[in-house]
Design a protein around this motif. Structure first.
Motif, short mmCIF file in Angstrom:
data_model
loop_
_atom_site.label_atom_id
_atom_site.label_comp_id
_atom_site.label_asym_id
_atom_site.label_seq_id
_atom_site.Cartn_x
_atom_site.Cartn_y
_atom_site.Cartn_z
N ALA A 168 37.87 53.65 26.83
CA ALA A 168 38.38 52.31 26.60
C ALA A 168 39.16 51.86 27.82
CB ALA A 168 39.27 52.30 25.37
N ASP A 169 39.19 50.58 28.02
CA ASP A 169 39.91 49.98 29.14
C ASP A 169 41.41 50.27 28.99
OD1 ASP A 169 40.53 48.43 31.32
OD2 ASP A 169 40.44 46.54 30.20
N PRO A 170 42.10 50.69 30.05
CA PRO A 170 43.55 50.97 29.96
C PRO A 170 44.36 49.78 29.49
CG PRO A 170 42.67 51.83 32.03
CD PRO A 170 41.57 51.05 31.36
N LYS A 171 43.88 48.56 29.77
CA LYS A 171 44.60 47.37 29.29
C LYS A 171 44.60 47.30 27.77
CE LYS A 171 44.15 44.34 33.25
NZ LYS A 171 43.72 43.02 33.72
N SER A 172 43.51 47.73 27.13
CA SER A 172 43.46 47.69 25.67
C SER A 172 44.47 48.68 25.08
CB SER A 172 42.06 47.98 25.16
OG SER A 172 41.67 49.31 25.47
N TYR A 173 44.66 49.83 25.75
CA TYR A 173 45.68 50.78 25.29
C TYR A 173 47.07 50.16 25.41
CZ TYR A 173 42.32 54.62 25.04
OH TYR A 173 41.28 55.43 24.71
N VAL A 215 51.82 47.80 22.85
CA VAL A 215 52.71 46.65 22.63
C VAL A 215 52.66 46.23 21.17
CG1 VAL A 215 53.06 44.20 23.18
CG2 VAL A 215 52.61 45.85 25.01
N GLY A 216 51.48 46.18 20.61
CA GLY A 216 51.33 45.81 19.20
C GLY A 216 52.04 46.78 18.28
#
Length: 69
Positions: free
Chosen positions: A4-9, A14-15
């Motif tokens: 998965a893209d590190p941005k999604s992690y 944050v969520g």
């Protein structure tokens, strides 16, 4: 087989932090409300006990009055 893209992690993290902060806030509000309700219930109990004491004192005074007549 890409990960998965590190941005999604980052967004998931944050969520999760926002969800934890909201849960903590809701918990704090619930505890505060419960404490207020407990305090109010205790106040009602104290007022009722004082009223009962005044009634019993008045009753004893009336009994003493009638015994001396």
């Amino acid at each position: 087989m890409g990960g998965a893209d590190p941005k999604s992690y980052r967004w998931l993290s944050v969520g999760a932090l926002v969800a934890l902060a909201l849960a903590a806030l809701i918990g704090a509000v619930a505890v505060r409300q419960a404490a207020k309700e407990h305090r109010d219930a205790s106040d009602v109990k104290v007022r009722a006990e004082r009223t009962m004491q005044r009634i019993e004192e008045r009753l004893r005074a009336l009994e003493n009055e009638s015994a001396t007549e």
